[in-house]
Design a protein around this motif. Sequence first.
Motif, PDB file in Angstrom:
ATOM      1  N   UNK A 166     -27.308  16.770 -36.742  1.00  0.00           N
ATOM      2  CA  UNK A 166     -26.061  17.319 -36.182  1.00  0.00           C
ATOM      3  C   UNK A 166     -25.264  17.930 -37.649  1.00  0.00           C
ATOM      4  N   UNK A 167     -24.883  18.862 -37.119  1.00  0.00           N
ATOM      5  CA  UNK A 167     -23.849  19.566 -38.267  1.00  0.00           C
ATOM      6  C   UNK A 167     -22.680  18.619 -38.685  1.00  0.00           C
ATOM      7  N   UNK A 168     -22.728  18.485 -40.047  1.00  0.00           N
ATOM      8  CA  UNK A 168     -21.692  17.647 -40.689  1.00  0.00           C
ATOM      9  C   UNK A 168     -20.406  17.998 -40.285  1.00  0.00           C
ATOM     10  N   UNK A 169     -19.660  16.983 -39.900  1.00  0.00           N
ATOM     11  CA  UNK A 169     -18.154  17.201 -39.277  1.00  0.00           C
ATOM     12  C   UNK A 169     -17.285  17.876 -40.408  1.00  0.00           C
ATOM     13  N   UNK A 170     -16.746  18.978 -39.798  1.00  0.00           N
ATOM     14  CA  UNK A 170     -16.041  19.893 -40.636  1.00  0.00           C
ATOM     15  C   UNK A 170     -14.364  19.437 -40.344  1.00  0.00           C
ATOM     16  N   UNK A 171     -13.560  19.406 -41.419  1.00  0.00           N
ATOM     17  CA  UNK A 171     -11.962  19.002 -41.060  1.00  0.00           C
ATOM     18  C   UNK A 171     -11.538  20.527 -41.541  1.00  0.00           C
ATOM     19  N   UNK A 172     -10.568  20.802 -40.488  1.00  0.00           N
ATOM     20  CA  UNK A 172      -9.847  22.114 -40.553  1.00  0.00           C
ATOM     21  C   UNK A 172      -8.368  22.039 -40.705  1.00  0.00           C
ATOM     22  N   UNK A 173      -7.856  23.052 -41.463  1.00  0.00           N
ATOM     23  CA  UNK A 173      -6.446  23.092 -41.803  1.00  0.00           C
ATOM     24  C   UNK A 173      -5.707  24.378 -40.656  1.00  0.00           C
ATOM     25  N   UNK A 174      -4.674  24.359 -40.542  1.00  0.00           N
ATOM     26  CA  UNK A 174      -4.087  25.370 -39.660  1.00  0.00           C
ATOM     27  C   UNK A 174      -2.851  25.738 -40.584  1.00  0.00           C
ATOM     28  N   UNK A 175      -2.561  27.221 -40.808  1.00  0.00           N
ATOM     29  CA  UNK A 175      -1.506  27.587 -41.493  1.00  0.00           C
ATOM     30  C   UNK A 175      -0.820  28.701 -40.438  1.00  0.00           C
ATOM     31  N   UNK A 228      -3.207  30.385 -38.190  1.00  0.00           N
ATOM     32  CA  UNK A 228      -4.946  30.601 -38.190  1.00  0.00           C
ATOM     33  C   UNK A 228      -5.601  29.324 -38.673  1.00  0.00           C
ATOM     34  N   UNK A 229      -6.715  28.983 -38.281  1.00  0.00           N
ATOM     35  CA  UNK A 229      -7.438  27.675 -38.571  1.00  0.00           C
ATOM     36  C   UNK A 229      -8.579  28.201 -39.561  1.00  0.00           C
ATOM     37  N   UNK A 230      -8.853  27.066 -40.812  1.00  0.00           N
ATOM     38  CA  UNK A 230      -9.758  27.372 -41.606  1.00  0.00           C
ATOM     39  C   UNK A 230     -10.297  26.129 -42.011  1.00  0.00           C
ATOM     40  N   UNK A 231     -11.661  26.106 -42.518  1.00  0.00           N
ATOM     41  CA  UNK A 231     -12.283  24.706 -42.942  1.00  0.00           C
ATOM     42  C   UNK A 231     -11.602  24.526 -44.233  1.00  0.00           C
ATOM     43  N   UNK A 286      -8.022  23.538 -29.674  1.00  0.00           N
ATOM     44  CA  UNK A 286      -7.038  22.399 -29.502  1.00  0.00           C
ATOM     45  C   UNK A 286      -6.109  22.107 -30.609  1.00  0.00           C
ATOM     46  N   UNK A 287      -6.802  22.289 -32.004  1.00  0.00           N
ATOM     47  CA  UNK A 287      -5.876  22.212 -32.939  1.00  0.00           C
ATOM     48  C   UNK A 287      -4.911  23.498 -33.094  1.00  0.00           C
ATOM     49  N   UNK A 289      -3.863  24.941 -30.371  1.00  0.00           N
ATOM     50  CA  UNK A 289      -2.625  24.853 -29.410  1.00  0.00           C
ATOM     51  C   UNK A 289      -1.642  23.877 -29.619  1.00  0.00           C
ATOM     52  N   UNK A 290      -2.191  22.841 -30.034  1.00  0.00           N
ATOM     53  CA  UNK A 290      -1.371  21.731 -30.648  1.00  0.00           C
ATOM     54  C   UNK A 290       0.021  22.497 -31.469  1.00  0.00           C
ATOM     55  N   UNK A 291      -0.660  23.027 -32.537  1.00  0.00           N
ATOM     56  CA  UNK A 291       0.419  23.889 -33.313  1.00  0.00           C
ATOM     57  C   UNK A 291       1.529  24.688 -32.592  1.00  0.00           C
ATOM     58  N   UNK A 292       0.668  25.491 -31.556  1.00  0.00           N
ATOM     59  CA  UNK A 292       1.674  26.211 -30.573  1.00  0.00           C
ATOM     60  C   UNK A 292       2.528  25.331 -30.032  1.00  0.00           C
ATOM     61  N   UNK A 293       2.193  24.364 -29.378  1.00  0.00           N
ATOM     62  CA  UNK A 293       3.210  23.621 -28.481  1.00  0.00           C
ATOM     63  C   UNK A 293       3.975  22.954 -29.230  1.00  0.00           C
ATOM     64  N   UNK A 294       3.722  22.358 -30.482  1.00  0.00           N
ATOM     65  CA  UNK A 294       4.916  21.838 -31.475  1.00  0.00           C
ATOM     66  C   UNK A 294       6.048  22.804 -31.820  1.00  0.00           C
ATOM     67  N   UNK A 295       5.477  24.130 -32.187  1.00  0.00           N
ATOM     68  CA  UNK A 295       6.426  25.148 -32.455  1.00  0.00           C
ATOM     69  C   UNK A 295       7.422  25.406 -31.131  1.00  0.00           C
ATOM     70  N   UNK A 296       6.759  25.615 -30.035  1.00  0.00           N
ATOM     71  CA  UNK A 296       7.460  25.681 -28.580  1.00  0.00           C
ATOM     72  C   UNK A 296       8.547  24.509 -28.367  1.00  0.00           C
ATOM     73  N   UNK A 297       8.049  23.335 -28.636  1.00  0.00           N
ATOM     74  CA  UNK A 297       8.941  22.279 -28.703  1.00  0.00           C
ATOM     75  C   UNK A 297      10.141  22.417 -29.282  1.00  0.00           C
TER      76      UNK A 297
END
Length: 337
Positions: A166-175, A228-231, A286-287, A289-297
Amino acid sequence: MSFDLQPTLDGERLLLRPLRVEDYDALFAAASDRLIWEQHPCPDRYRPEVFREFFSEAMESGGAFAVIDKQNGQIIGSSRFVGYSEDQSEIEIGFTFLARRYWGGSYNREMKDLMLRHAFRFVRHVIFTVGVTNFRSQRAMEKIGGRRVAPRVDKQGRENVVFQIDAPPAEFGVRRATIEDANVIAQHRARMFQDMGEITDSAYDQFVEATRKWNERALADGEYVGWLAFPEQEPDRIVAGAGVQRRLVPPHPARPAGQELFAKGRHAIVLNVFTEPEWRRRGIAMLLMDAVLDWARAEQLDRLVLHASSEARSLYDRLGFVATNEMRFGRALHLNE
């Protein structure tokens, strides 16, 4: 993005390039050692008439490689990508062999590493099928990290041992997106509509340019907010994005009813949710949309809406979005004068 079945892969000791018709003699010279095939389900592949069929199938597959020793330029074996499944995010590496003098060292690992690194740009799972009596290849798969999964039956009706990596798990950042990101957001939006069949190739470039200009203006004045999301190991590589367009409407009844007597009319619509094909099914949407929902709240929005494709509906259901009775006027509004 479809799977690139025949790239050129350049390693420390090996070069893998697309197999060519004129490679037959050199590849047969490497394969004509009968000991290569003694534990293989096709133990007579060293015979010319049997190998010729193997070579013909390799050429027809569109995913076969000549494996070349960079030190002397000789073809020393072959492998290929087969059985790509976008739905399963899977491909098989198979029909692999190396000349015996390259056994037991680092050559097999390098060959597999080159192919795995390429494959994981497009899929999450790579499988290898090995004959039940081919214990040498089974041990080789274990050495490179393959794990046994359920056996499979091939086209000839033979059951094979199956290994999966399997592909190694990648951690992602969102800015947050900036004005400098206007073009990448425009590209995401254009490709999203192109995938849906709503933007033609002839209109694509004009659509991107018009969207880029709108993005620059809307990002500058705050009408559009994007993420935007990035590894995490590649912060300059944007692999997905999402955004919202703020909308101010007149005050209206609060739905669902809360402490407020009425809603002030702070609305937003989710736009441009797009993930590069090779990075899908890794939880990036999902990451975002979590950022979108945090902003909306944080903005205390009265309403957040979106238009969901059938493929994405399950994601939005899990996040708490519900279908509404919204209707859209279906006739032309641009009247001919």
